[in-house]
Scaffold this active site. Structure first.
Site, mmCIF file in Angstrom:
data_model
loop_
_atom_site.group_PDB
_atom_site.id
_atom_site.type_symbol
_atom_site.label_atom_id
_atom_site.label_comp_id
_atom_site.label_asym_id
_atom_site.label_seq_id
_atom_site.Cartn_x
_atom_site.Cartn_y
_atom_site.Cartn_z
ATOM 1 N N LYS A 50 8.905 -1.277 -6.896
ATOM 2 C CA LYS A 50 9.349 -1.288 -5.831
ATOM 3 C C LYS A 50 10.494 -1.908 -5.234
ATOM 4 O O LYS A 50 10.775 -1.628 -4.015
ATOM 5 C CB LYS A 50 8.026 -1.617 -4.329
ATOM 6 C CG LYS A 50 6.550 -0.810 -4.451
ATOM 7 C CD LYS A 50 6.154 -0.034 -3.574
ATOM 8 C CE LYS A 50 5.284 1.079 -4.193
ATOM 9 N NZ LYS A 50 5.093 1.972 -2.679
ATOM 10 N N SER A 75 0.490 -3.206 2.634
ATOM 11 C CA SER A 75 -0.281 -4.378 2.343
ATOM 12 C C SER A 75 0.088 -4.731 1.596
ATOM 13 O O SER A 75 -0.329 -5.717 0.187
ATOM 14 C CB SER A 75 -1.564 -4.328 2.786
ATOM 15 O OG SER A 75 -2.408 -3.743 2.634
#
Lengths: 311, 311
Positions: A50, A75
């Site tokens: 990511k 989250s």
């Protein structure tokens, strides 16, 4: 989306990411009767691929936008990635997290420099809160997966893999929000000689599989899977790419995910998270097709609570 | 023991071992305020550095000796290493194991091609059984750590590390039987510019620490440590080297071992076994000395039952 932009993306984000190693395993090769190349994004900064998309999303902003900061709701791994990417580029990152998010995840975001805004634990509250921050702070919203710059960024893992091993027949990735899968597909289309991309998806959150069948973006009714990174659904930026080019989406059950994860831990001595094990499980389920081929697997991340394992 | 033999050893065993990667971690460097280079022998064949010494021990045999096979007593990493090394060199390996050894370890030895001979679970039975095999089969006994060819072999991990990073100030290893420590000391003496070697040892099995003080080989009265590879004692081939050249032996307690292991798992996403964590724990305990230095750590192995962890 074109090849030149993609190449530029890679050169621009290079200073902010690790070129992760590609590992091989004789015992895995023997089990699968094929040659497998593991692109280890579990060794990427923040422990997941990511970081690539997060860096690229921030680099694609104007100076004025950068001065106002970025906001996302997550989250998981994208929250940490956007926090660190923003910190390294001197940009503020507002991270909307549900109030019941695990303390360890909140701590990680804080440590990477993210500013946490808590909200009620439901999708409406999450989106409303992100919208409020956009208005109040003039911050730019960065979606974790349905965002062109993010998709390009995530695809750079496959660019590196194909630079190292240009003759792969297939690349396997997991599919959750679709950013990694779409980016990998674009990389394979632009930078390989016919390499096909296959995705693994948990049976318990098989929205992408069903989306391919219906031709529309489907959502998950349940998401009772250990692969917590794959509980989200596709979006209008990545679905068209996936729909047109993905070779297949292979569904795997929870037992197969756990078995694949344990196999990699034991044989390769590396820690992969359940979402990554989904791609490995897809490879193991598809032994016939891959026999005597060259296979790449994007090991998407290694973030898991090692004191609470499913085996 | 001389430099030339050492160099030859390395060239001879090269085709039979992996050149393992050297990993770094920004977060570990930040925690220790130093630069650490992890030589990842957990990625070695059979999951531990022992493969190096096992290969070299077999290569140092005559053709007649090879035709009769080798024998050792071990229930740990050396049993697996000698089995695979022997198989790859077309030599028979007889492995004396206590009848109560875990099934998973027996299976691993079998899978690597070793011939298991079970004995009663005590040191006398073990040695008698190995002696019987030597007589009956004319097999050559290979001690897991107190054997010149094994010591040279284990030292090649440090040779590779120093080839990659020639300016290390310290190399840390765990110490159990003393083969890895003695080999690393010799490598540092011959192939570095003054690099010093420090060992970590469990408080619960601190025979080497006490041997340095007394000047004689001491044995463990208890060995109640998670670091199951370090429960053995030094021998007459490796102790003189260790006694003369080791910079220090740092003892660490069980909590420190577990903490170090979890830290590496979580931050580096690699699986290291408790014996390797002992060397890491020694580094963490010795932060003052290593501040702003260049440190190598031999990550000795990654063989651990992932379904039975201490955290």
């Amino acid at each position: 989306m074109d090849k030149l932009t993609f190449q530029n993306t890679y050169h621009l984000i290079k200073p902010y990411i690790h070129r992760t190693p590609v590992l091989t395993s004789q015992s895995l090769n023997a089990i699968c009767e094929t040659e497998i190349f593991f692109k280890c994004e579990n060794f990427q900064k923040t422990g997941a691929f990511k970081m690539r998309g997060a860096v690229n999303a921030i680099l694609s902003l104007t100076d004025v936008q950068r001065s106002k900061g970025v906001v996302t709701h997550s989250s998981g791994n994208f929250a940490q990635a956007l926090s660190l990417a923003a910190k390294n580029l001197n940009v503020k990152a507002y991270i909307v997290m549900p109030s019941n998010a695990p303390k360890v995840k909140k701590e990680a975001v804080k440590n990477y420099g993210g500013i946490i805004i808590e909200c009620d634990p439901n999708i409406n509250a999450r989106e409303n809160e992100a919208l409020r921050i956009q208005k109040e702070k003039k911050a730019t919203f960065i979606h974790p997966s349905n965002h062109d710059a993010v998709i390009y960024g995530q695809g750079t893992a496959a660019i590196e893999l194909l630079e190292d091993y240009g003759d792969l027949d297939y690349i396997f990735t997991p599919v959750g929000g679709g950013g990694l899968l779409a980016g990998t597909i674009l990389a394979a289309n632009y930078f390989s000689n016919g390499c096909k991309v296959i995705a693994g998806e948990p049976e318990e959150a098989d929205d992408a599989y069903r989306s391919l069948i219906s031709g529309n973006i489907e959502i998950n009714k349940t998401s009772n899977t250990l692969a917590d990174g794959l509980r989200t659904h596709l979006g209008d930026r990545n679905f068209p790419i996936i729909k047109e080019y993905v070779e297949e989406i292979i569904r795997v059950d929870e037992k197969e995910i756990i078995k694949a994860m344990q196999l990699i831990w034991e044989r390769m001595k590396i820690i992969i998270e359940p979402s990554s094990a989904v791609a490995v499980a897809a490879v193991l389920k598809d032994k016939k097709r891959i026999k005597n081929k060259k296979i790449g697997i994007i090991i998407s991340g290694g973030n898991i609570d090692v004191s609470n394992l499913p085996f």
